[in-house]
Write a protein that holds these residues in place. Structure first.
Motif, PDB file in Angstrom:
ATOM      1  N   UNK A  90       0.841  -1.202   0.000  1.00  0.00           N
ATOM      2  CA  UNK A  90       0.000   0.000   0.000  1.00  0.00           C
ATOM      3  C   UNK A  90       0.874   1.249   0.000  1.00  0.00           C
ATOM      4  N   UNK A  91       1.903   1.266   0.825  1.00  0.00           N
ATOM      5  CA  UNK A  91       2.816   2.408   0.892  1.00  0.00           C
ATOM      6  C   UNK A  91       3.518   2.624  -0.444  1.00  0.00           C
ATOM      7  N   UNK A  92       3.952   1.522  -1.082  1.00  0.00           N
ATOM      8  CA  UNK A  92       4.648   1.621  -2.366  1.00  0.00           C
ATOM      9  C   UNK A  92       3.737   2.206  -3.445  1.00  0.00           C
ATOM     10  N   UNK A  93       2.485   1.764  -3.490  1.00  0.00           N
ATOM     11  CA  UNK A  93       1.535   2.290  -4.478  1.00  0.00           C
ATOM     12  C   UNK A  93       1.286   3.770  -4.216  1.00  0.00           C
ATOM     13  N   UNK A  94       1.111   4.139  -2.957  1.00  0.00           N
ATOM     14  CA  UNK A  94       0.893   5.558  -2.629  1.00  0.00           C
ATOM     15  C   UNK A  94       2.089   6.409  -3.027  1.00  0.00           C
ATOM     16  N   UNK A  95       3.288   5.921  -2.746  1.00  0.00           N
ATOM     17  CA  UNK A  95       4.489   6.680  -3.113  1.00  0.00           C
ATOM     18  C   UNK A  95       4.607   6.802  -4.629  1.00  0.00           C
ATOM     19  N   UNK A  96       4.254   5.732  -5.356  1.00  0.00           N
ATOM     20  CA  UNK A  96       4.311   5.779  -6.823  1.00  0.00           C
ATOM     21  C   UNK A  96       3.327   6.797  -7.381  1.00  0.00           C
ATOM     22  N   UNK A  97       2.226   7.009  -6.675  1.00  0.00           N
ATOM     23  CA  UNK A  97       1.233   7.997  -7.097  1.00  0.00           C
ATOM     24  C   UNK A  97       1.575   9.404  -6.620  1.00  0.00           C
ATOM     25  N   UNK A 152       1.963  10.400  -3.349  1.00  0.00           N
ATOM     26  CA  UNK A 152       1.448  10.722  -2.020  1.00  0.00           C
ATOM     27  C   UNK A 152       2.559  10.458  -1.000  1.00  0.00           C
ATOM     28  N   UNK A 153       2.961  11.508  -0.302  1.00  0.00           N
ATOM     29  CA  UNK A 153       4.019  11.366   0.703  1.00  0.00           C
ATOM     30  C   UNK A 153       3.386  10.962   2.033  1.00  0.00           C
ATOM     31  N   UNK A 154       3.239   9.667   2.238  1.00  0.00           N
ATOM     32  CA  UNK A 154       2.616   9.151   3.456  1.00  0.00           C
ATOM     33  C   UNK A 154       3.634   8.318   4.226  1.00  0.00           C
ATOM     34  N   UNK A 155       3.534   8.318   5.562  1.00  0.00           N
ATOM     35  CA  UNK A 155       4.441   7.467   6.340  1.00  0.00           C
ATOM     36  C   UNK A 155       4.113   5.992   6.107  1.00  0.00           C
ATOM     37  N   UNK A 156       5.104   5.139   6.334  1.00  0.00           N
ATOM     38  CA  UNK A 156       4.918   3.701   6.117  1.00  0.00           C
ATOM     39  C   UNK A 156       3.832   3.150   7.029  1.00  0.00           C
ATOM     40  N   UNK A 157       3.939   3.379   8.319  1.00  0.00           N
ATOM     41  CA  UNK A 157       2.939   2.934   9.289  1.00  0.00           C
ATOM     42  C   UNK A 157       2.653   4.061  10.262  1.00  0.00           C
ATOM     43  N   UNK A 158       1.412   4.179  10.639  1.00  0.00           N
ATOM     44  CA  UNK A 158       1.057   5.131  11.693  1.00  0.00           C
ATOM     45  C   UNK A 158       0.368   4.358  12.805  1.00  0.00           C
ATOM     46  N   UNK A 159       0.694   4.698  14.024  1.00  0.00           N
ATOM     47  CA  UNK A 159       0.176   3.973  15.191  1.00  0.00           C
ATOM     48  C   UNK A 159      -0.624   4.930  16.054  1.00  0.00           C
ATOM     49  N   UNK A 160      -1.929   4.785  16.034  1.00  0.00           N
ATOM     50  CA  UNK A 160      -2.779   5.566  16.928  1.00  0.00           C
ATOM     51  C   UNK A 160      -2.799   4.858  18.282  1.00  0.00           C
ATOM     52  N   UNK A 161      -3.173   5.552  19.336  1.00  0.00           N
ATOM     53  CA  UNK A 161      -3.282   4.888  20.644  1.00  0.00           C
ATOM     54  C   UNK A 161      -4.215   3.680  20.600  1.00  0.00           C
ATOM     55  N   UNK A 162      -5.295   3.776  19.850  1.00  0.00           N
ATOM     56  CA  UNK A 162      -6.234   2.653  19.730  1.00  0.00           C
ATOM     57  C   UNK A 162      -5.556   1.449  19.069  1.00  0.00           C
ATOM     58  N   UNK A 163      -4.763   1.699  18.023  1.00  0.00           N
ATOM     59  CA  UNK A 163      -4.052   0.620  17.341  1.00  0.00           C
ATOM     60  C   UNK A 163      -3.058  -0.053  18.276  1.00  0.00           C
ATOM     61  N   UNK A 164      -2.379   0.729  19.073  1.00  0.00           N
ATOM     62  CA  UNK A 164      -1.395   0.175  20.011  1.00  0.00           C
ATOM     63  C   UNK A 164      -2.088  -0.710  21.045  1.00  0.00           C
ATOM     64  N   UNK A 165      -3.223  -0.265  21.561  1.00  0.00           N
ATOM     65  CA  UNK A 165      -3.975  -1.058  22.544  1.00  0.00           C
ATOM     66  C   UNK A 165      -4.463  -2.363  21.918  1.00  0.00           C
ATOM     67  N   UNK A 166      -5.021  -2.277  20.718  1.00  0.00           N
ATOM     68  CA  UNK A 166      -5.522  -3.478  20.045  1.00  0.00           C
ATOM     69  C   UNK A 166      -4.380  -4.448  19.765  1.00  0.00           C
TER      70      UNK A 166
END
Length: 108
Positions: A63-70, A72-86
């Protein structure tokens, strides 16, 4: 070259040595080694959680590679507090499940 299937080839698990119980990561190195050798079924029997984590990381990378090819400067992974808890709850549930009789098939 080290073989992760030989005990002590890459050190030891402190949790396993202290408690005699496998931690959620026990068998993860063997699982990744087996995946890289094209043996997914054997990898799942070593550590199902590690195999699932590798799959998630591969999808995230694609997903990151496709976004970068298009452009879109997006970080590889983002961790919200909810994601960390899950994620923490999933690791804990996996670690506990592999210690129970009905989850014995998850043990390394």
């Amino acid at each position: 070259m080290h073989d992760p299937h030989q005990q002590g080839a890459y050190g030891f698990c402190p949790f396993l040595n202290l408690t005699g119980l496998p931690c959620p990561g026990c068998g993860g190195l063997r699982a990744v080694n087996l995946l890289s050798n094209g043996e997914p079924v054997a990898a799942v029997s070593s550590n199902l959680f590690a195999v699932a984590l590798v799959a998630v990381l591969v999808v995230a990378w694609l997903v990151w590679t496709v976004r970068r090819a298009r452009g879109v400067a997006a970080p590889f992974l983002t961790w919200s507090p909810r994601t960390i808890v899950i994620a923490g709850l999933l690791v804990a549930a996996f670690g506990i499940a592999r210690l129970t009789p009905w989850g014995a098939w998850l043990a390394p």
